[in-house]
Design a protein around this motif. Structure first.
Motif, short mmCIF file in Angstrom:
data_model
loop_
_atom_site.label_atom_id
_atom_site.label_comp_id
_atom_site.label_asym_id
_atom_site.label_seq_id
_atom_site.Cartn_x
_atom_site.Cartn_y
_atom_site.Cartn_z
N MET A 49 -11.49 13.48 -7.92
CA MET A 49 -10.25 12.99 -7.83
C MET A 49 -9.67 13.74 -6.42
SD MET A 49 -9.90 10.39 -9.15
CE MET A 49 -8.30 9.81 -9.31
N ARG A 52 -12.12 13.06 -3.14
CA ARG A 52 -12.01 11.73 -2.39
C ARG A 52 -10.94 11.95 -1.21
NH1 ARG A 52 -7.65 8.40 -4.69
NH2 ARG A 52 -6.19 9.69 -6.11
N ARG A 53 -10.04 12.78 -1.29
CA ARG A 53 -9.05 12.85 -0.50
C ARG A 53 -9.47 13.52 0.98
NH1 ARG A 53 -4.94 9.77 -2.17
NH2 ARG A 53 -3.52 10.90 -3.60
N SER A 103 -1.94 2.74 6.58
CA SER A 103 -2.42 3.22 5.04
C SER A 103 -1.53 4.25 4.96
CB SER A 103 -3.82 3.48 5.23
OG SER A 103 -4.06 4.54 4.16
N PRO A 104 -0.95 4.39 3.75
CA PRO A 104 -0.03 5.26 3.09
C PRO A 104 -0.68 6.63 3.37
CG PRO A 104 0.50 3.36 1.96
CD PRO A 104 -0.79 3.13 2.94
N SER A 105 -2.03 6.58 2.59
CA SER A 105 -2.77 7.72 2.21
C SER A 105 -3.32 8.47 3.62
CB SER A 105 -3.82 7.54 1.04
OG SER A 105 -5.08 7.28 1.73
N SER A 108 -0.53 10.20 5.17
CA SER A 108 -0.25 11.35 4.57
C SER A 108 -1.38 12.47 4.84
CB SER A 108 0.11 11.36 3.11
OG SER A 108 -1.14 11.06 2.46
N PHE B 16 -9.80 3.84 -3.32
CA PHE B 16 -9.52 5.20 -3.48
C PHE B 16 -10.75 6.07 -3.50
CE2 PHE B 16 -6.45 3.06 -6.07
CZ PHE B 16 -5.18 3.27 -4.88
N LEU B 39 -4.50 8.32 -10.92
CA LEU B 39 -3.70 8.25 -9.38
C LEU B 39 -2.52 8.58 -9.44
CD1 LEU B 39 -5.19 4.22 -9.06
CD2 LEU B 39 -6.30 6.18 -8.45
N ASP B 40 -2.08 8.89 -8.05
CA ASP B 40 -0.77 9.41 -7.79
C ASP B 40 0.09 8.18 -7.17
OD1 ASP B 40 -1.26 9.51 -5.03
OD2 ASP B 40 -2.01 11.68 -5.51
N ILE B 42 1.13 8.15 -4.07
CA ILE B 42 0.62 7.57 -2.79
C ILE B 42 -0.35 6.47 -2.85
CG2 ILE B 42 -0.82 8.21 -0.77
CD1 ILE B 42 1.29 10.35 -0.04
N ASP B 43 -1.27 6.60 -4.05
CA ASP B 43 -2.16 5.52 -4.20
C ASP B 43 -1.52 4.37 -4.53
OD1 ASP B 43 -4.29 7.32 -4.12
OD2 ASP B 43 -4.02 8.33 -6.18
N LEU B 45 1.18 3.25 -3.38
CA LEU B 45 1.55 2.57 -2.12
C LEU B 45 0.36 2.06 -1.57
CD1 LEU B 45 3.67 5.27 -0.62
CD2 LEU B 45 4.62 2.99 -1.36
N GLU B 46 -0.70 2.61 -1.66
CA GLU B 46 -2.34 2.27 -1.07
C GLU B 46 -2.78 0.99 -1.90
OE1 GLU B 46 -3.15 4.47 1.40
OE2 GLU B 46 -4.70 3.12 1.90
#
Lengths: 241, 89
Positions: A49, A52-53, A103-105, A108, B16, B39-40, B42-43, B45-46
Motif C-alpha cells: 500500500m 503503489r504510490r 487525477s487527484p492522486s 498530490s 490503485f 484506501l485513503d 485521496i483514493d 477522489l480517485e
C-alpha cells in the motif's frame, strides 16, 4: 551569503541508484551502488500500500534514502531535485489541454515535496524534511541546507534525484539521459572521509548537461572536481580522514 | 450484481496499482477505507473519478450517503446500479 562559502562534512555513507547497470568497483569509499533492478529501483522493503504510490523517480529516491537511514538512523533530511516529477506534471498539463480531469492522486504526488513526504512516512519519521528545487546552485543547494541542519543535529541525510525531462522541455533545459538518485549521510564531525565544498560566486558557466559532475565523480572514484550548476562555481574534494 | 462487483474489484486494483492483488482478495462487504483494504481520502477522489469515467454516473459530493456508498464493493455496486437507473429514466 558571502561570495565564497566553504563547507566540510564527514561522509558517513553514500548510496547511488541509476536506471542503467553501474559497476560498484572503483567508486568513492564509504558507500554503495544499488542494483539497477531492470531500471526500476527495488522498493520491496515497503508494504504494497506504500509502494503503489511511488513513481519511478520516487522509487529511486526512496530506495537510496531507505538504505542511508538503515546505516545512519532517522535524521533531518534534505531532498533535492531540479525538475522533480516532470513526467507527472507534463502528463497532467497535456490532460488539462485536452479537457480531461486531473487525477487527484497524480496531482498530490507531483508536488515538489511529495517524494520527501512519502519517504518520511516510510520511516515513520518526525524529523524535519526539506524539499528544494532548481535554483542557481544545482544540487549544491542541498549541501548548504544540510550545513544549516547540522547546526542542530549530529547527522543529516541529503537525497538528490533526477529523471529525463519530457521531450517538449528538452530544447529549453538540460535533461539527464537516465534516472538517478544519490543519498548521502553527512555529519559535522567524527571519523570518515571528509567532503569539502567551496563556492565561488560570480562566474558564468554552462549548467551540468547530463548527470551532475559530482555524481559521475562518485562512481568513477574521482576525488576532486569543479562544477558549474548555474551562475556559480563549486569546487569539491573528498579526503581520507 | 456479482459481475458488477467483480468489475469494480478489477477497477480498484487497476486504479490503485495494487500489484499482485487478485479480485478474490477483496471481500465484497469488507471496508475499502481505513482498517479494511487501506484506501485513503485521496483514493476516494480517485475512485470517484474512475467511476464517473467508466459508468458515466453523477456523484453528488454533498450527499450525506456518499461515505456509505463508498464503504464497500457491495455498496458501491448498489450505488452504480441506482445511478445508472436514474440516468436511464
Amino acid at each position: 551569503m558571502g561570495r565564497e562559502t566553504q563547507l566540510c562534512f564527514t561522509l558517513e555513507h553514500w548510496c547511488l541508484w541509476r536506471s542503467e547497470a553501474t559497476p560498484s568497483a572503483g567508486c568513492w569509499p564509504a558507500g554503495e551502488v544499488l542494483p539497477c533492478n531492470g531500471g526500476a529501483a527495488d522498493v520491496g522493503f515497503l508494504p504494497m500500500m506504500q509502494r503503489r504510490r511511488l513513481s519511478p523517480l520516487g522509487r529511486a529516491a526512496s530506495a537510496v534514502a531507505w538504505r542511508c537511514r538503515q546505516v545512519g538512523g532517522d535524521m533531518p533530511s534534505v531532498f533535492f531535485s531540479r525538475h522533480g516529477e516532470s513526467q507527472y506534471y507534463f502528463e497532467m498539463l497535456e490532460g488539462l489541454a485536452a479537457g480531461e480531469e486531473v487525477s487527484p492522486s497524480r496531482f498530490s504526488l507531483s508536488v515538489h515535496n511529495a517524494i520527501a513526504g512519502l519517504c518520511s512516512f516510510h520511516g515513520d519519521s518526525f524529523q524535519p524534511y526539506v524539499s528544494l528545487a532548481g535554483g542557481t546552485e544545482g544540487l549544491f543547494a542541498a549541501f548548504l541546507e544540510a550545513a544549516g541542519l547540522l547546526l542542530e543535529s549530529p547527522r543529516t541525510l541529503v537525497v538528490c534525484y533526477e529523471q529525463p525531462l519530457p521531450g517538449a522541455y528538452r530544447d529549453y533545459a538540460a535533461s539527464p539521459r537516465i534516472t538517478w538518485a544519490l543519498g548521502m549521510v553527512l555529519a559535522g564531525g567524527g571519523t570518515g572521509p571528509k567532503l569539502r565544498l567551496a563556492r565561488v560566486g560570480g562566474a558564468v558557466g554552462d549548467a551540468d548537461a547530463d548527470e551532475p559532475g559530482l555524481v559521475q565523480a562518485i562512481r568513477q572514484g574521482r576525488r576532486s572536481g569543479c562544477s558549474r550548476p548555474g551562475s556559480s562555481v563549486w569546487r569539491w574534494s573528498l579526503d581520507d580522514a | 450484481m456479482e459481475n458488477l462487483e467483480a468489475e469494480l474489484k478489477n477497477l480498484i486494483i487497476h486504479t490503485f496499482e495494487l500489484d499482485g492483488m487478485e479480485p478474490s482478495d477483496i471481500v465484497s462487504d469488507a471496508p475499502l477505507f481505513g482498517d479494511g483494504l487501506g484506501l485513503d481520502s485521496i483514493d476516494a477522489l480517485e475512485l470517484g473519478m474512475a467511476l464517473k469515467k467508466k459508468y458515466h454516473i453523477h456523484i453528488d459530493t454533498d450527499s450525506t450517503e456518499l461515505a456509505n456508498y463508498f464503504s464497500s464493493v457491495k455498496n458501491l455496486a448498489g450505488f452504480v446500479v441506482s445511478q445508472q437507473e436514474k440516468n436511464a429514466r
